[in-house]
Design an enzyme around this catalytic site. Structure first.
Site, PDB file in Angstrom:
ATOM      1  N   SER A 139     -54.350  -5.925  72.821  1.00  0.00           N
ATOM      2  CA  SER A 139     -55.527  -6.557  73.017  1.00  0.00           C
ATOM      3  C   SER A 139     -56.878  -7.047  72.636  1.00  0.00           C
ATOM      4  O   SER A 139     -56.312  -6.572  71.817  1.00  0.00           O
ATOM      5  CB  SER A 139     -55.861  -5.201  74.088  1.00  0.00           C
ATOM      6  OG  SER A 139     -57.956  -4.643  74.201  1.00  0.00           O
ATOM      7  N   TYR A 152     -59.098   3.464  72.499  1.00  0.00           N
ATOM      8  CA  TYR A 152     -58.071   2.320  72.897  1.00  0.00           C
ATOM      9  C   TYR A 152     -57.181   1.424  72.032  1.00  0.00           C
ATOM     10  O   TYR A 152     -56.561   1.036  71.567  1.00  0.00           O
ATOM     11  CB  TYR A 152     -58.451   1.725  73.818  1.00  0.00           C
ATOM     12  CG  TYR A 152     -57.956   0.662  75.137  1.00  0.00           C
ATOM     13  CD1 TYR A 152     -56.940   1.481  75.716  1.00  0.00           C
ATOM     14  CD2 TYR A 152     -58.855  -0.197  75.134  1.00  0.00           C
ATOM     15  CE1 TYR A 152     -56.306   0.302  76.045  1.00  0.00           C
ATOM     16  CE2 TYR A 152     -58.307  -1.657  75.985  1.00  0.00           C
ATOM     17  CZ  TYR A 152     -56.790  -1.330  76.106  1.00  0.00           C
ATOM     18  OH  TYR A 152     -55.933  -1.988  77.200  1.00  0.00           O
ATOM     19  N   LYS A 156     -54.037   0.346  70.620  1.00  0.00           N
ATOM     20  CA  LYS A 156     -54.154  -1.761  70.384  1.00  0.00           C
ATOM     21  C   LYS A 156     -53.658  -1.944  68.888  1.00  0.00           C
ATOM     22  O   LYS A 156     -53.634  -2.635  68.732  1.00  0.00           O
ATOM     23  CB  LYS A 156     -55.206  -1.984  71.662  1.00  0.00           C
ATOM     24  CG  LYS A 156     -54.921  -1.554  72.347  1.00  0.00           C
ATOM     25  CD  LYS A 156     -53.285  -1.929  73.208  1.00  0.00           C
ATOM     26  CE  LYS A 156     -53.315  -2.152  74.672  1.00  0.00           C
ATOM     27  NZ  LYS A 156     -52.003  -1.719  75.397  1.00  0.00           N
ATOM     28  N   ILE A 185     -58.880  -8.243  82.126  1.00  0.00           N
ATOM     29  CA  ILE A 185     -57.316  -9.359  83.151  1.00  0.00           C
ATOM     30  C   ILE A 185     -57.566  -8.037  84.725  1.00  0.00           C
ATOM     31  O   ILE A 185     -58.074  -7.102  84.240  1.00  0.00           O
ATOM     32  CB  ILE A 185     -56.458  -9.192  82.307  1.00  0.00           C
ATOM     33  CG1 ILE A 185     -55.943  -9.551  81.694  1.00  0.00           C
ATOM     34  CG2 ILE A 185     -55.248  -9.380  83.841  1.00  0.00           C
ATOM     35  CD1 ILE A 185     -56.695 -10.351  81.656  1.00  0.00           C
TER      36      ILE A 185
END
Ligand code: NAP
Length: 243
Positions: A139, A152, A156, A185
């Site tokens: 990401s 997160y 990532k 996205i």
């Protein structure tokens, strides 16, 4: 005929990738964890369009289930030529200090240990064939870090370290390892955002819009193709110019 295993292919980016790889002529192994109905529906859709696909249930964070899944895929579809490590979860946004040890474990278990489990299981056969492609979905937050997205972003970022180091280790065996780093996205992962929030976010994106799962799928297909034969250890951002 090549076989691709796509983790987390029941929904979102993985689902779009399953469709795109099938259209390209791959045998597609669709991994899912909870969304059996959604996995079945994309599998049916691919078959109705003349493609080859099957579904395989496994929580990627569970190493023994992953090993069983890889054996089942190889038994039904032959050795895996391309592994797309896509399955991932994003916890709710929040301050780092508000997350528990369990939250940390669960984000890392799916987002990075799951990728390691899948890669570990496919590498031996790729090494003996002296070919293979592993593509990990990271990401942009793993590159630039996100406030209130510490867990997160950290997981990532680990995906990027994993990609770059594994690429060096496997290059002499003819295997390439790359990562894709999507920006914003349009998938279920962002479905909690209001239309207003999405609009505000788009103002910061040079291309002025949210990306589609299909656009990420095209990038995954490129990295899996012979056109990317001299590319390894790279992180390709698909973010409309955001970072
Ligand atoms: P999504 O729509 O929420 O779909 C997530 C997929 O991952 C689902 O198919 C889900 O399967 C699967 N999954 C989750 N935990 C799993 C587990 N433990 N084992 C196996 N499968 C599991 O998310 P997405 O937006 O497509 O995200 C796909 C990847 O792109 C993720 O790695 C995500 O971090 C990354 N990404 C997304 C964005 C974005 O803006 N959407 C941006 C950057 C990076 P089940 O439903 O069957 O459990």
């Amino acid at each position: 005929m090549k076989t691709v295993l796509i983790t987390g292919a029941s929904r979102g980016i993985g689902r779009a990738a399953a469709k795109r790889f099938a259209k390209q002529g791959y045998n597609v192994a669709i991994n899912y964890c909870k969304s059996k109905g959604a996995a079945e529906s994309i599998c049916d859709e691919i078959r109705q369009n003349g493609g080859r696909a099957s579904i395989f249930c496994a929580d990627v964070a569970d190493n023994s289930r992953v090993q069983e899944m890889i054996e089942a895929v190889e038994c039904e579809m032959g050795t895996i030529d391309v592994l797309i490590n896509n399955a991932g979860i994003a916890p709710k946004q929040g301050l780092f200090t508000d997350f528990s040890e369990n939250d940390v474990e669960s984000v890392f278990a799916t987002n990075i240990f799951g990728m390691m489990n899948c890669a570990r299981a496919v590498i031996p056969k790729m090494v003996s064939k002296k070919s293979g492609k592993i593509i990990n979905v990271s990401s942009i937050w793993g590159i630039c870090g996100g406030s209130c997205e510490v867990l997160y972003s950290s997981a990532k970022a680990a995906v990027i370290g994993f990609t770059k180091s594994l690429a060096k280790e496997l290059a002499p065996s003819g295997i390439t390892v790359n990562a894709v780093a999507p920006g914003f996205i349009d998938t279920d992962m962002n479905s909690h955002l209001s239309e207003e929030d999405k609009k505000l976010f788009c103002e910061d994106i040079p291309l002025q819009r949210i990306g589609t799962a299909e656009e990420v799928a095209e990038t995954l297909l490129f990295l899996a193709s012979d056109s990317a034969s001299y590319i390894t250890g790279q992180v390709l951002t698909v973010d409309g110019g955001l970072i």
